[in-house]
Design an enzyme around this catalytic site. Structure first.
Site, short mmCIF file in Angstrom:
data_model
loop_
_atom_site.label_atom_id
_atom_site.label_comp_id
_atom_site.label_asym_id
_atom_site.label_seq_id
_atom_site.Cartn_x
_atom_site.Cartn_y
_atom_site.Cartn_z
N ASP A 29 6.11 9.12 9.87
CA ASP A 29 5.64 8.08 8.97
C ASP A 29 4.93 6.98 9.75
O ASP A 29 5.28 6.69 10.89
CB ASP A 29 6.82 7.48 8.20
CG ASP A 29 7.30 8.38 7.08
OD1 ASP A 29 6.55 9.28 6.67
OD2 ASP A 29 8.44 8.18 6.60
N MET A 30 3.96 6.36 9.10
CA MET A 30 3.25 5.25 9.72
C MET A 30 3.90 3.94 9.28
O MET A 30 4.26 3.77 8.12
CB MET A 30 1.78 5.26 9.31
CG MET A 30 0.92 4.28 10.10
SD MET A 30 0.89 4.60 11.89
CE MET A 30 -0.14 6.08 11.94
N GLN B 145 -3.30 4.98 6.51
CA GLN B 145 -3.23 4.03 5.41
C GLN B 145 -4.62 3.49 5.08
O GLN B 145 -5.30 2.96 5.97
CB GLN B 145 -2.28 2.88 5.79
CG GLN B 145 -0.88 3.40 6.14
CD GLN B 145 -0.01 2.34 6.80
OE1 GLN B 145 0.96 1.90 6.22
NE2 GLN B 145 -0.35 1.94 8.02
N ARG C 176 -0.98 12.63 5.76
CA ARG C 176 -0.69 12.00 4.47
C ARG C 176 -1.56 10.76 4.38
O ARG C 176 -1.57 9.93 5.29
CB ARG C 176 0.78 11.61 4.36
CG ARG C 176 1.09 10.81 3.07
CD ARG C 176 2.45 10.13 3.16
NE ARG C 176 3.53 11.08 3.20
CZ ARG C 176 4.69 10.85 3.80
NH1 ARG C 176 4.90 9.71 4.44
NH2 ARG C 176 5.64 11.77 3.78
N GLY D 44 -0.86 2.00 1.80
CA GLY D 44 -0.22 1.16 2.80
C GLY D 44 0.56 0.03 2.14
O GLY D 44 0.10 -0.53 1.14
N THR E 104 -0.28 8.96 -3.76
CA THR E 104 -0.62 7.85 -4.65
C THR E 104 0.00 8.06 -6.02
O THR E 104 0.18 9.19 -6.46
CB THR E 104 -2.14 7.68 -4.79
OG1 THR E 104 -2.42 6.54 -5.59
CG2 THR E 104 -2.78 8.91 -5.41
N HIS E 105 0.32 6.94 -6.69
CA HIS E 105 0.74 6.96 -8.09
C HIS E 105 -0.32 6.30 -8.96
O HIS E 105 -0.13 6.16 -10.17
CB HIS E 105 2.07 6.22 -8.26
CG HIS E 105 3.11 6.62 -7.27
ND1 HIS E 105 3.33 5.92 -6.11
CD2 HIS E 105 3.97 7.66 -7.25
CE1 HIS E 105 4.29 6.52 -5.42
NE2 HIS E 105 4.68 7.57 -6.09
N ARG F 19 12.25 -3.24 -1.68
CA ARG F 19 10.82 -3.09 -1.40
C ARG F 19 10.12 -2.37 -2.55
O ARG F 19 9.05 -2.78 -3.00
CB ARG F 19 10.60 -2.32 -0.10
CG ARG F 19 9.13 -2.09 0.24
CD ARG F 19 8.96 -1.24 1.45
NE ARG F 19 9.39 -1.92 2.66
CZ ARG F 19 9.51 -1.33 3.85
NH1 ARG F 19 9.22 -0.04 3.96
NH2 ARG F 19 9.89 -2.00 4.90
N ARG F 20 10.73 -1.29 -3.05
CA ARG F 20 10.14 -0.56 -4.16
C ARG F 20 10.04 -1.45 -5.40
O ARG F 20 9.04 -1.42 -6.13
CB ARG F 20 11.00 0.67 -4.50
CG ARG F 20 11.03 1.74 -3.44
CD ARG F 20 9.84 2.69 -3.51
NE ARG F 20 8.66 2.14 -2.86
CZ ARG F 20 8.40 2.23 -1.57
NH1 ARG F 20 9.24 2.85 -0.76
NH2 ARG F 20 7.31 1.72 -1.07
#
Length: 300
Positions: free
Chosen positions: A126-127, A155, A176, A180, A218-219, A280-281
């Site tokens: 993961d970045m 990102q 992926r 970001g 993406t969503h 965070r979400r």
């Protein structure tokens, strides 16, 4: 962001942890490996692929990084033993000790990738924020050269992304692409909402043109639509890409894409560090965070 949305975001730290936990259940599989595997099975039944992530990052103690590695090794073995061929692993370099010592982090990642690749399980690095970007790309390159089944993340809000894509290996890269989420200065990151969207589409097109396998993460339905149009225009086979989404976010869009025949992978986080991830979400999605606030006001 509306006044109500700002109120929701600013009051999140005051919301009792148990209320956040009730809403966060949609975003996190649970605290244990068993919880993660159960969620993977449920998503498989829906036709989705998965990637599993042990929550936790920015580790500054060797013992904690070693413990995270041990859990990941057990997870890799469990994925193998359960025969979960469409499940892979996501890991943050700082969770493996990047902030402590780069060589220590490299050794931990090598152990994980060696065990995972032996059973055919892919590992994605993961970045994280800009301070780790160069190291993460370098680790990705060295691990991919040695083991093959490794990918990383770019990102689209980072100004350097198009250049990073151009510098990818000519064959076999697996990236992926997401917008970001880290707060970065304007000097290194695009700030306009539409600008980040535009750069996402440009980056996706460049990745496809270079023959890179892309996880379109993406969503944002606008970006999903743009990606589908680009895939159609380029005449890409369905095995050249996949869509990726977070657990608990846009399940209806997820099901639509699967029904339309697109490969789709769900990011399945688990672990005891669920609270910070969930906050965070919720901050990213004030509408969902609003449910938390309303539950608090109702005394639920």
């Amino acid at each position: 962001m509306s006044l109500f949305d700002r109120l929701v975001v600013t009051t999140l730290p005051l919301v009792p942890k148990f209320i956040v936990g009730r809403v966060a259940a949609r975003y996190v599989a649970g605290e244990t490996r068993d919880d993660a595997i159960r969620t993977v099975r449920e998503l498989e039944a829906e036709g989705a692929m998965t990637t599993v992530d042990l929550l936790g990052e920015e580790i500054t103690e060797r013992a904690a990084a070693t413990a995270a590695l041990e859990e990941y090794l057990h997870l890799a073995e469990r994925i193998r033993d359960e025969g979960l061929d469409d499940c892979y692993i996501s890991v943050k370099p700082t969770q493996m000790g990047l902030a402590i010592d780069k060589d220590f982090c490299r050794q931990n990642l090598e152990k994980l990738v060696e065990v995972a690749s032996a059973s055919g399980t892919f590992v994605r690095l993961d970045m994280e924020d800009r301070a780790t970007t160069d190291d993460t790309i370098e680790l990705y390159r060295s691990l991919k050269e040695r083991y093959g089944s490794v990918g990383t993340v770019f990102q689209s809000y980072m100004r350097r992304t198009l250049s990073d894509i151009a510098a990818l290996p000519s064959e076999g890269a697996n990236i992926r692409l997401c917008k970001g989420i880290y707060i970065e200065p304007r000097a290194v990151a695009w700030k306009g909402y539409d600008t980040v969207r535009h750069n996402f589409v440009k980056a996706l097109e460049k990745l496809f043109e270079q023959g890179v396998y892309v996880g379109i993460a993406t969503h944002d339905e606008y970006l999903v639509c743009a990606a589908v149009a680009l895939i159609d225009r380029l005449g890409l086979d369905r095995d050249r890409y996949e869509f990726q989404m977070l657990l608990g976010v846009e399940p209806e869009l997820r099901r639509i894409l699967i029904k339309d025949g697109h490969r789709l992978r769900v990011y399945v986080p688990y672990g005891r560090d669920w609270y910070l991830y969930s906050v965070r979400r919720l901050r990213e999605n004030p509408k969902i965070a609003g449910y938390v606030l309303k539950a608090l006001l109702r005394g639920e």
